[in-house]
Design a protein around this motif. Structure first.
Motif, mmCIF file in Angstrom:
data_model
loop_
_atom_site.group_PDB
_atom_site.id
_atom_site.type_symbol
_atom_site.label_atom_id
_atom_site.label_comp_id
_atom_site.label_asym_id
_atom_site.label_seq_id
_atom_site.Cartn_x
_atom_site.Cartn_y
_atom_site.Cartn_z
ATOM 1 N N PHE A 96 -35.047 10.479 1.124
ATOM 2 C CA PHE A 96 -33.410 10.685 1.075
ATOM 3 C C PHE A 96 -33.204 10.691 2.741
ATOM 4 O O PHE A 96 -31.854 10.075 2.916
ATOM 5 C CB PHE A 96 -33.162 12.055 0.402
ATOM 6 N N TRP A 97 -33.778 11.242 3.573
ATOM 7 C CA TRP A 97 -33.065 11.604 4.882
ATOM 8 C C TRP A 97 -33.427 10.083 5.690
ATOM 9 O O TRP A 97 -32.868 9.882 6.792
ATOM 10 C CB TRP A 97 -34.035 12.607 5.790
ATOM 11 N N ASP A 98 -34.216 9.363 5.083
ATOM 12 C CA ASP A 98 -34.600 7.995 5.698
ATOM 13 C C ASP A 98 -33.327 7.181 5.596
ATOM 14 O O ASP A 98 -32.889 6.231 6.216
ATOM 15 C CB ASP A 98 -35.682 7.293 4.858
ATOM 16 N N ILE A 99 -32.544 7.463 4.549
ATOM 17 C CA ILE A 99 -31.118 6.420 4.421
ATOM 18 C C ILE A 99 -30.408 6.705 5.741
ATOM 19 O O ILE A 99 -30.028 5.343 6.332
ATOM 20 C CB ILE A 99 -30.543 7.062 3.257
ATOM 21 N N GLN A 100 -29.971 7.843 6.414
ATOM 22 C CA GLN A 100 -29.163 7.834 7.532
ATOM 23 C C GLN A 100 -29.890 7.414 8.652
ATOM 24 O O GLN A 100 -29.364 6.525 9.394
ATOM 25 C CB GLN A 100 -28.794 9.495 7.682
ATOM 26 N N ALA A 101 -31.405 7.693 8.658
ATOM 27 C CA ALA A 101 -32.172 6.929 9.773
ATOM 28 C C ALA A 101 -32.086 5.303 9.785
ATOM 29 O O ALA A 101 -32.032 4.530 10.812
ATOM 30 C CB ALA A 101 -33.727 7.380 9.589
ATOM 31 N N CYS A 102 -32.071 4.884 8.524
ATOM 32 C CA CYS A 102 -32.122 3.258 8.556
ATOM 33 C C CYS A 102 -30.695 2.814 8.884
ATOM 34 O O CYS A 102 -30.427 1.918 9.612
ATOM 35 C CB CYS A 102 -32.325 2.627 7.126
ATOM 36 N N ASN A 103 -29.567 3.476 8.626
ATOM 37 C CA ASN A 103 -28.355 3.193 8.955
ATOM 38 C C ASN A 103 -28.017 3.291 10.394
ATOM 39 O O ASN A 103 -27.356 2.404 11.017
ATOM 40 C CB ASN A 103 -27.363 3.983 7.935
ATOM 41 N N ARG A 104 -28.677 4.358 10.949
ATOM 42 C CA ARG A 104 -28.389 4.749 12.382
ATOM 43 C C ARG A 104 -29.500 3.383 13.047
ATOM 44 O O ARG A 104 -28.636 2.922 14.106
ATOM 45 C CB ARG A 104 -28.671 5.859 12.638
ATOM 46 N N GLU A 105 -30.348 3.337 12.737
ATOM 47 C CA GLU A 105 -31.013 2.105 13.656
ATOM 48 C C GLU A 105 -30.557 0.795 13.587
ATOM 49 O O GLU A 105 -30.619 0.172 14.493
ATOM 50 C CB GLU A 105 -32.352 2.306 12.910
ATOM 51 N N THR A 106 -29.981 0.377 12.269
ATOM 52 C CA THR A 106 -29.495 -0.948 12.187
ATOM 53 C C THR A 106 -28.272 -1.065 13.075
ATOM 54 O O THR A 106 -28.002 -2.012 13.696
ATOM 55 C CB THR A 106 -29.242 -1.138 10.717
ATOM 56 N N LEU A 107 -27.512 -0.062 13.011
ATOM 57 C CA LEU A 107 -26.103 -0.131 13.750
ATOM 58 C C LEU A 107 -26.494 -0.170 15.071
ATOM 59 O O LEU A 107 -25.466 -0.711 15.898
ATOM 60 C CB LEU A 107 -25.249 1.094 13.277
ATOM 61 N N SER A 108 -27.333 0.753 15.514
ATOM 62 C CA SER A 108 -27.442 0.643 16.971
ATOM 63 C C SER A 108 -28.440 -0.478 17.690
ATOM 64 O O SER A 108 -28.029 -1.001 18.672
ATOM 65 C CB SER A 108 -28.599 1.742 17.527
ATOM 66 N N ARG A 109 -29.189 -1.186 16.695
ATOM 67 C CA ARG A 109 -29.858 -2.425 17.061
ATOM 68 C C ARG A 109 -29.140 -3.705 17.048
ATOM 69 O O ARG A 109 -29.317 -4.665 17.771
ATOM 70 C CB ARG A 109 -31.295 -2.529 16.382
ATOM 71 N N LEU A 110 -28.280 -3.797 15.948
ATOM 72 C CA LEU A 110 -27.574 -5.064 15.994
ATOM 73 C C LEU A 110 -26.198 -5.165 16.698
ATOM 74 O O LEU A 110 -25.177 -4.300 16.187
ATOM 75 C CB LEU A 110 -27.233 -5.591 14.376
ATOM 76 N N PRO A 111 -25.854 -6.082 17.413
ATOM 77 C CA PRO A 111 -24.431 -5.902 18.216
ATOM 78 C C PRO A 111 -23.526 -6.227 17.324
ATOM 79 O O PRO A 111 -23.521 -7.397 16.714
ATOM 80 C CB PRO A 111 -24.598 -6.999 19.218
ATOM 81 N N ALA A 112 -22.337 -5.507 17.338
ATOM 82 C CA ALA A 112 -21.237 -5.997 16.401
ATOM 83 C C ALA A 112 -20.185 -7.130 17.465
ATOM 84 O O ALA A 112 -20.210 -7.008 18.538
ATOM 85 C CB ALA A 112 -20.260 -4.832 16.507
ATOM 86 N N GLN A 113 -19.692 -8.011 16.604
ATOM 87 C CA GLN A 113 -18.837 -8.993 17.238
ATOM 88 C C GLN A 113 -17.568 -8.796 16.460
ATOM 89 O O GLN A 113 -17.224 -8.303 15.389
ATOM 90 C CB GLN A 113 -19.345 -10.220 16.598
ATOM 91 N N PRO A 114 -16.423 -9.509 17.300
ATOM 92 C CA PRO A 114 -15.269 -9.353 16.701
ATOM 93 C C PRO A 114 -15.083 -10.212 15.407
ATOM 94 O O PRO A 114 -15.860 -11.169 15.414
ATOM 95 C CB PRO A 114 -14.258 -10.143 17.790
ATOM 96 N N LEU A 115 -14.309 -9.712 14.601
ATOM 97 C CA LEU A 115 -14.185 -10.181 13.142
ATOM 98 C C LEU A 115 -13.374 -11.416 13.398
ATOM 99 O O LEU A 115 -11.894 -11.546 13.630
ATOM 100 C CB LEU A 115 -13.579 -9.218 12.320
ATOM 101 N N CYS A 116 -13.741 -12.714 12.860
ATOM 102 C CA CYS A 116 -12.996 -13.771 12.778
ATOM 103 C C CYS A 116 -13.189 -14.766 11.494
ATOM 104 O O CYS A 116 -11.915 -15.093 11.377
ATOM 105 C CB CYS A 116 -13.860 -14.835 13.694
#
Length: 384
Positions: A340-360
């Protein structure tokens, strides 16, 4: 008479929508139904409501349904089937209740085609909110929220001067782990996480309620729907789930929206707006003794809520990245591949590793969705 296309007819929102239709046969009729693999229930719905257009998950399901039905509607399947139902010429209102990013394209197409779209698929707004507004503007479509909190906000804000609003608050039940210590939450089982104290929902949204990610996605949705900044949206834990939203004004006062915790109420609100009619839910019983409690969510025990605020502040494709990672993580938890606690860890890791881009564009959103899913799945596999 409003003519409906219901996307996700066999899910909890879809079946509740059909209950509302039964209560208003003189005002609502069903033109199209789309479902996934629950073909037995879909067959029953088709025989009851006789939609002209029907979509299922696969060609095999379509062939089975054709052999089972006592009449012959148009039969479609897959993503193209969703679009066929959403864009059916006889449907003026679309209930978008497909869970996850799978409902994104059909929601956008219905808005661009000028339909009233009652959105229960929060991911459409979370991952591509600006694009949905653009589609509605381009096609003169109408966007109304089915989520109980956002339907409540719509009622509270309808006709208000936005300059008078200081903040909005959406309420959360707190889920099954509201009173649990952190150590127990971290070790929660699937069965415990699915034991929601208030709402009967599908497994994915029930797990999201246990992590408070569902409320985080609703924060992003509220920002998109009502043009609010992250600092103008807050969450209050209210276990009784009777107050669904609050609006705070600059003079220090608040207004609250109260109703029974039954999804048929916000569904009917969207379908019949701006009219309010008697329906399948009884009026709120004020004569019954009751106590309401309110408290702040604990960010340490429910970090997914904070991640949603981070994604909202970052903007662009960040909400799409977070949503996709969360779908992968929740599915892995339900399959027994993650704790269960891995859910938040996976979400945090993905959000921190993949750069966000402007929405087009919608294609860009779908690319971000796929990239986040690949990254999250790779992370899940390292934990196996």
């Amino acid at each position: 008479m409003r003519t409906l296309a219901i996307l996700g007819s066999t899910g909890s929102i879809g079946t509740s929508t059909l209950d509302v239709v039964r209560a208003h046969p003189d005002r609502l009729s069903v033109v199209a139904l789309a479902a996934g693999r629950n073909r037995d229930l879909l067959k029953t719905q088709c025989e009851t409501f006789r939609p002209r257009c029907v979509s299922v998950g696969s060609q095999e399901d379509a062939q089975w349904l054709r052999a089972q039905l006592s009449y012959q509607p148009e039969l479609h399947w897959g993503p193209e089937g969703l679009l066929a139902c959403a864009l059916h010429a006889d449907a003026d209102t679309v209930v978008a209740a497909i869970v996850g990013s799978a409902g994104l394209a059909s929601t956008e197409a219905a808005l661009r085609a000028g339909r009233r779209v009652c959105v229960a698929n929060k991911e459409s707004l979370v991952v591509g909110g600006a694009l949905m507004h653009e589609a509605a503007l381009a096609g003169s479509g109408e966007l109304l929220p089915v989520d109980s909190e956002h339907a409540a906000l719509h009622q509270l804000l309808d006709g208000r001067d936005p300059a008078s609003v200081r903040e909005v608050r959406i309420t959360a039940s707190g889920g099954p782990f509201r009173d649990w210590p952190l150590s127990r939450i971290q070790a929660a089982t699937v069965q415990e996480a699915l034991n929601h104290p208030t709402w009967k929902m599908g497994p994915k949204i029930t797990i999201d309620s246990a992590t408070l990610m569902n409320k985080g996605l609703e924060v992003i949705e509220a920002s998109v729907l009502f043009g609010l900044t992250a600092d103008q949206v807050a969450v209050t834990v209210h276990p009784q789930s009777q107050v669904h939203a609050m609006v705070g004004f600059h003079d220090g006062s608040y207004q609250l929206q109260v109703c029974a915790n039954d999804m048929k109420l916000p569904i009917q609100y969207c379908l019949l707006y701006p009219d309010k009619q008697p329906g399948p839910v009884a009026p709120y019983p004020w004569e019954a003794a009751r106590t309401w409690t309110f408290e702040a969510p604990d960010p340490e025990r429910f970090p997914c809520l904070g991640l949603a605020f981070e994604a909202l502040r970052e903007g662009g494709t960040a909400p799409a990245l977070l949503n996709a990672a969360n779908e992968v993580a929740v599915a892995a938890f339900l399959q027994g591949r993650l704790g269960f606690w891995d859910i938040q860890a996976c979400n945090r890791e993905t959000l921190s590793r993949l750069p966000a881009q402007p929405l087009c564009s919608l294609d860009q959103v779908l690319d971000a969705d796929r990239a986040a899913r690949r990254h999250a799945e790779g992370w899940v596999q390292t934990r196996a």
